[in-house]
Write an enzyme that holds these catalytic residues in place. Structure first.
Site, PDB file in Angstrom:
ATOM      1  N   HIS A   1       0.262  -0.916  -0.264  1.00 13.31           N
ATOM      2  CA  HIS A   1      -0.613  -0.103  -0.175  1.00 13.31           C
ATOM      3  C   HIS A   1       1.213   1.207   0.097  1.00 13.31           C
ATOM      4  O   HIS A   1       0.322   1.963  -0.245  1.00 13.31           O
ATOM      5  CB  HIS A   1      -1.153   0.368   1.313  1.00 13.31           C
ATOM      6  CG  HIS A   1      -2.146  -0.875   0.780  1.00 13.31           C
ATOM      7  ND1 HIS A   1      -3.509  -0.844   1.478  1.00 13.31           N
ATOM      8  CD2 HIS A   1      -2.140  -1.838   0.138  1.00 13.31           C
ATOM      9  CE1 HIS A   1      -3.917  -2.000   1.207  1.00 13.31           C
ATOM     10  NE2 HIS A   1      -3.023  -2.746   0.587  1.00 13.31           N
TER      11      HIS A   1
ATOM     12  N   HIS B   1      -1.873 -12.733  -2.503  1.00 17.01           N
ATOM     13  CA  HIS B   1      -2.943 -13.224  -1.448  1.00 17.01           C
ATOM     14  C   HIS B   1      -2.386 -14.665  -0.922  1.00 17.01           C
ATOM     15  O   HIS B   1      -3.784 -14.930  -0.776  1.00 17.01           O
ATOM     16  CB  HIS B   1      -4.108 -12.657  -1.996  1.00 17.01           C
ATOM     17  CG  HIS B   1      -5.169 -12.297  -2.346  1.00 17.01           C
ATOM     18  ND1 HIS B   1      -5.767 -11.467  -2.806  1.00 17.01           N
ATOM     19  CD2 HIS B   1      -4.685 -10.896  -1.549  1.00 17.01           C
ATOM     20  CE1 HIS B   1      -6.507 -10.175  -2.804  1.00 17.01           C
ATOM     21  NE2 HIS B   1      -5.508  -9.843  -1.939  1.00 17.01           N
TER      22      HIS B   1
END
Length: 738
Positions: free
Chosen positions: A99, A267
């Site tokens: 992020h 993920h």
């Protein structure tokens, strides 16, 4: 004052003199006021490390192996105040690093990890960055230990790398060199919405037409890094999600394979948190009470941490083993049919039908309990999208290819905004040159010296090329630089290659004429030079512009020498990613008075935006525009803003005449883009100008700067300041000199 002097009404004893609370700013009174403050961010005096601090030098003293050892140890050192999921902080640290880097967008090169601004608003309080404040606080002991030699910007990315390595996959590499800033980056446009996560039906939505995303944005909603994991506007449609993903990741410099690799690889680790009602979550860090000490999103749901954590509202791990690099993501994605359901927080998620016991994930608290895995709508796009699906299948069948693709995509994600490899520091920098780094050949010849420079300048000025054309081409080459991601610039002479040679603003016919003449001079010099001495075309383009500036100054009565440092090289077509340079084509450029159409943002705002990307101050922007206009370096040889009868000479005439009270300016049409300046006494039209010209007499701050250069005693100062700012732009990409 003893604290007893506050009146019964609780008013401020200073009457608001030293606080902005309750006070209207100039921007409140005049919302359309030109924002010049973005040109004066991150000044050296704001750096608590001192104006002379050099982060690159400090980083060289860092024991990088020791830092990595400490980071890997931290991953499994669970803290009671914020316990690690599965006893491992890896997933949290990867999300933090992702992020930090993931705000980057190609359109203007802004965002990204290179300045460490996840520490500040708005990023530290974006909904998508929920609980990442905890990740940074977990890193504080390591930052404290290594101090000035390790920036927050570098530490956040290195922590992500070490998280991946500690879970079984050796990263592609790491380059340090990201220097921290000490305030938010106010130049970045994040969108016009006035509420977090506003959907596309919002009055100020970033989408128009058939889901066309506003430039330069990449994220789909205010406060998200990429896409909405639940689907567009929260609609759980995997095919529609695939469309959003493709557009957003492309705007962040990722192709389809890189997108699948990052999604599936990222993920493979960690989990999402939504094991309770979202209204139990407290305010974000910037809105939290003072006693929260910088922490936000404090939850009243049960323990508020561990099993009870609420972040995105999505709940669950993607794989059965969330702290190990493996093929679990694709195994379960393709191994099951999936059905739509909701998390305890009410977010859309997908659960596998008839999930086997072995494919359950452990509970995060180490209790031994097994819980279902999940996929988001965005994950389902990796299976159902007609392009992503086959790529995912191929990766599933070829684990080594998948691992290599993820490592390379992760490296690109976390280094995309650092500029060329010359900006990378440390022993872990990969040897391989990557096309997205805009590689350059090494200097493999002796450089030209003072006598050669003088001879070449004489040859250039005798070539028949005009001062205007030489200045225009040099400026066009160098002004592609973007301080945001350190791309572009004169080094490499990519102005002679596609796509830059064909950009409208570069006037291809004029450019070809100038380049042909300079290439002839280059060939003659290199053929005659001894001792392996050569001049690159990149150097010659800049030298030609400098020679022209010297002539323009001399013709105006000023003898100046424009400093010039050789050492640029010429890039090849093979070293140039045409598609990645396409996004850098100027759509408007106030420095060259190029404005082919009217935009929703004013011409003068776009001029300031360009100046900010060039790392210019307001005085530097001002003197450059005035000098370029006096020389006549306008697109299409336009007369707009050439407020002088001595075109081609480096004078202060632009400033004198833009401030002339004897001139009345009138818009030529309703667009308010082009103006005529007429003599107030006779009505005779003397000049024409654009908004990029008149702003220097209209805006109070720019007028004050223009007055300095228009003064009778500052004609020489204007020339000197122009030369200094010119050299700065010509050398913006000379990282070898810094």
């Amino acid at each position: 004052m003893d604290g007893q002097d506050i009146g019964a009404g609780g008013g401020c004893p200073f009457s608001g003199a030293n606080t902005n609370k309750g006070r209207r700013s100039n921007r409140d009174w005049w919302p359309n006021q030109l924002n010049l403050s973005i040109l004066h961010q991150h000044q050296a005096r704001q750096n608590p490390l001192g104006e002379t601090f050099n982060y690159a030098e400090a980083f060289k003293s860092l024991d990088l192996d020791a830092v990595k050892k400490d980071l890997i140890a931290l991953m499994t050192d669970s803290q009671d105040w914020w316990p690690a999921d599965y006893g491992h902080y890896g997933g949290l640290m990867i999300r933090m690093a992702w992020h930090s880097a993931g705000t980057y967008r190609t359109a203007d090169g802004r965002g990204g990890a290179s300045t460490g601004t996840q520490r500040f608003a708005p990023l530290n309080s974006w909904p998508d960055n929920g609980n990442l404040d905890k990740a940074r606080m977990l890193l504080w002991p390591i930052k404290k230990k290594y101090g000035n030699a390790l920036s927050w910007a570098d530490l956040m990315i290195l922590a992500g790398n070490c998280a991946i390595e500690s879970m079984g996959l050796k990263p592609f590499g790491f380059g340090g060199g990201r220097a921290d800033v000490w305030e938010p980056e106010e130049d970045i446009y994040w969108g016009a919405e006035d509420e977090w996560l506003a959907t596309s039906d919002h009055a100020q939505a970033r989408y128009s037409g058939d889901r066309v995303l506003e430039d330069p944005l990449a994220a789909v909603q205010m406060g998200l890094i990429y896409v909405n994991p639940e689907g567009p506007d929260g609609n759980p449609d995997p095919i529609a999600s695939g469309r959003d993903i493709r557009e957003t990741f492309a705007r962040m410099a990722m192709n389809d394979e890189e997108t699948v690799a990052l999604t599936a690889g990222g993920h493979t680790f960690g989990k999402a948190h939504g094991n309770g009602p979202v209204d139990a979550v407290g305010p974000e860090p910037e809105a939290a009470p003072i006693e929260a000490m910088g922490q936000g999103w404090l939850s009243s749901h049960k323990s508020g941490k561990g099993v009870d954590t609420i972040t995105s509202g999505i709940e669950g791990a993607w794989t059965p083993n969330p702290i190990q690099w493996d093929m679990g993501y694709f195994d379960v994605l393709f191994g099951y049919d999936w059905e739509l359901t909701k998390s305890p927080a009410g977010a859309w998620i997908w659960h596998a039908k008839d999930l086997k016991e072995d494919d359950h994930a452990p509970e995060v608290d180490g209790s031994g309990k097994k819980v279902p895995i999940m996929m988001t709508t965005a994950d389902m796009a990796m299976k159902m999208d007609p392009i992503y699906g086959p790529i995912s299948k191929r990766f599933h069948e070829n684990p080594e290819e998948f691992a290599e693709a993820f490592k390379r995509a992760w490296f690109k994600l976390t280094h995309r905004d650092m500029g060329p490899k010359a900006c990378y520091l440390g022993a872990d920098v990969p040897d391989e040159d990557l096309i997205w780094q805009d590689p350059l050949p090494a200097v493999d010849h002796a450089l030209i010296e003072e006598a050669d420079i003088a001879s070449l300048k004489a040859d250039i000025l005798a070539s028949g090329l005009s001062v205007q054309d030489l200045v225009y081409v040099a400026w066009s080459s160098a002004s592609t630089f973007r301080g945001s991601d350190k791309r572009g610039g004169a080094n490499g002479a990519r102005i002679r290659l596609a796509p830059q040679k064909d950009w409208e603003v570069n006037e291809p016919a004029k450019l070809e004429k100038v380049l042909n003449a300079l290439e002839g001079i280059q060939s003659s010099f290199n053929a005659a030079a001894s001792g392996g001495k050569k001049v690159s075309l990149a150097d010659l383009i800049v030298l030609a512009g400098s020679a022209a500036v010297e002539k323009a100054a001399k013709d105006a009565g000023f003898d100046v020498t424009v400093p010039f440092t050789p050492g640029r090289t010429d890039a090849t077509d093979e070293q140039t990613d045409v598609e990645s340079f396409d996004v850098m084509e100027p759509q408007i450029d106030g420095f060259r008075n190029y404005a082919p159409k009217k935009f929703s943002v004013s011409t003068e705002e776009m001029l300031v935006d360009k100046a900010q990307l060039l790392t210019l101050s307001a005085p530097e922007m001002t003197v450059l525009v005035g000098g370029l206009r006096a020389i006549g370096a306008n697109y299409g040889d336009s007369a707009h803003g050439v407020l002088t009868s001595r075109k081609g000479q480096l004078t202060n005439d632009f400033f004198v005449n833009v401030l002339d009270l004897g001139t009345k300016w009138t818009a030529t049409d309703d667009s308010g883009e082009i103006f005529e300046g007429a003599d107030r006494a006779t009505g005779e039209v003397k000049w024409t100008g654009t908004r990029a010209d008149l702003i220097f007499g209209s805006n109070s701050q720019l007028r004050a700067l223009s007055e300095v250069y228009a003064q009778d005693d500052n004609a020489g100062k204007m020339v000197a300041d122009f030369v200094k700012a010119w050299v700065k732009v010509m050398e913006l990409d000379r990282f070898d000199l810094k």
